[in-house]
Design a protein around this motif. Structure first.
Motif, PDB file in Angstrom:
ATOM      1  N   UNK A  53       0.341   1.259 -52.457  1.00 53.18           N
ATOM      2  CA  UNK A  53       0.120   1.979 -53.721  1.00 53.18           C
ATOM      3  C   UNK A  53      -1.339   1.851 -54.147  1.00 53.18           C
ATOM      4  N   UNK A  54      -1.929   0.678 -53.962  1.00 50.90           N
ATOM      5  CA  UNK A  54      -3.344   0.488 -54.274  1.00 50.90           C
ATOM      6  C   UNK A  54      -4.245   1.315 -53.377  1.00 50.90           C
ATOM      7  N   UNK A  64      -2.512   2.236 -43.909  1.00 55.01           N
ATOM      8  CA  UNK A  64      -1.086   2.220 -44.255  1.00 55.01           C
ATOM      9  C   UNK A  64      -0.257   1.732 -43.074  1.00 55.01           C
ATOM     10  N   UNK A  65      -0.581   2.203 -41.876  1.00 55.19           N
ATOM     11  CA  UNK A  65       0.124   1.724 -40.686  1.00 55.19           C
ATOM     12  C   UNK A  65      -0.134   0.239 -40.469  1.00 55.19           C
ATOM     13  N   UNK A  66      -1.369  -0.198 -40.716  1.00 55.44           N
ATOM     14  CA  UNK A  66      -1.714  -1.607 -40.555  1.00 55.44           C
ATOM     15  C   UNK A  66      -0.902  -2.470 -41.521  1.00 55.44           C
ATOM     16  N   UNK A 113       5.185  -6.686 -51.554  1.00 55.04           N
ATOM     17  CA  UNK A 113       3.729  -6.807 -51.391  1.00 55.04           C
ATOM     18  C   UNK A 113       3.168  -5.619 -50.612  1.00 55.04           C
ATOM     19  N   UNK A 114       3.855  -5.208 -49.547  1.00 55.38           N
ATOM     20  CA  UNK A 114       3.415  -4.039 -48.776  1.00 55.38           C
ATOM     21  C   UNK A 114       3.359  -2.800 -49.664  1.00 55.38           C
ATOM     22  N   UNK A 120      -8.754   8.397 -56.168  1.00 51.15           N
ATOM     23  CA  UNK A 120      -9.942   8.240 -57.006  1.00 51.15           C
ATOM     24  C   UNK A 120     -11.215   8.659 -56.270  1.00 51.15           C
ATOM     25  N   UNK A 121     -11.248   8.466 -54.964  1.00 51.20           N
ATOM     26  CA  UNK A 121     -12.450   8.769 -54.177  1.00 51.20           C
ATOM     27  C   UNK A 121     -12.398  10.105 -53.445  1.00 51.20           C
TER      28      UNK A 121
END
Length: 160
Positions: free
Chosen positions: A90-91, A116-118, A84-85, A98-99
Motif C-alpha cells: 500500500x505504501x 511488489x513481487x519482491x 506487513x506485506x 504521488x510520483x
C-alpha cells in the motif's frame, strides 16, 4: 456465537465501505475531462473497477447474510507477515501515485511491479524483470496505440 457475530459484522462493515468507495469513484469520474475523437475516455476504466468493487461488495453482503457457519474473524496484528506485506505494498502504491505525474508511467510502473513481487517473496529476478517490463510496455502500448489515451510521461516527456 459472539465470534460469529463479530465476523459477520466485520464482513458487513467492509462490504459497505467497498460500496461507498465504489460510489465515490463513480462520482469522481464524472468530473474527468472529456476528449474529442477519443473512443474511450479516461473515466471508463475507473468506472469499470468501481462497478466491480460494488458488485463484489454486494456479493459479500448477500453471502454473509445467507451463510450459516461463519468462522470467527482472525485478529489483525502488525506482527502478521501478510499484514506487513499489505501495508508495504500500500505504501509503494501510494508513492507510485504521488510520483506518477512527475516521474512518469514508463519509469515507475516496472518499479512498482518489481518491488511488489519482491515484497510477495517472489525471487526469480530474471522473470521479475521480464514481467515488470513486459506488462508495463504492453499496457503502455494498449493505451497509446489502441485506446489513444496518454499516460503520464514525466521525465520521458521529451520522447513523446
Amino acid at each position: 456465537m459472539k465470534k460469529k457475530a463479530i465476523a459477520q459484522t466485520s464482513n458487513l462493515i467492509c462490504a459497505f465501505i467497498g460500496i461507498a468507495i465504489g460510489v465515490a469513484a463513480i462520482w469522481i469520474t464524472t468530473g474527468f475531462k472529456q476528449f474529442v475523437n477519443v473512443p474511450v475516455g479516461p473515466e471508463v476504466f475507473p468506472r469499470i473497477m468501481a462497478v466491480g468493487l460494488i458488485l463484489c461488495s454486494i456479493a459479500l453482503v448477500v453471502f454473509n447474510l445467507i451463510r450459516k457457519d461463519t468462522d470467527p474473524a482472525p485478529p489483525l496484528s502488525i506482527r502478521d507477515h501478510g499484514i506487513r506485506r499489505m501495508l508495504i505494498i500500500a505504501g509503494i502504491v501510494l508513492v507510485y501515485f504521488l510520483l506518477l505525474e512527475t516521474v512518469g508511467y514508463l519509469i515507475l510502473s516496472p518499479l512498482l511491479l518489481f518491488f511488489s513481487m519482491f515484497v510477495m517473496d517472489y525471487r526469480n529476478y530474471k522473470y521479475m524483470i521480464i514481467i515488470s517490463l513486459g506488462v508495463t510496455l504492453a499496457v503502455f502500448l494498449l493505451f497509446w496505440q489502441v485506446l489513444v489515451i496518454e499516460l503520464p510521461n514525466g521525465l520521458l516527456d521529451f520522447l513523446f
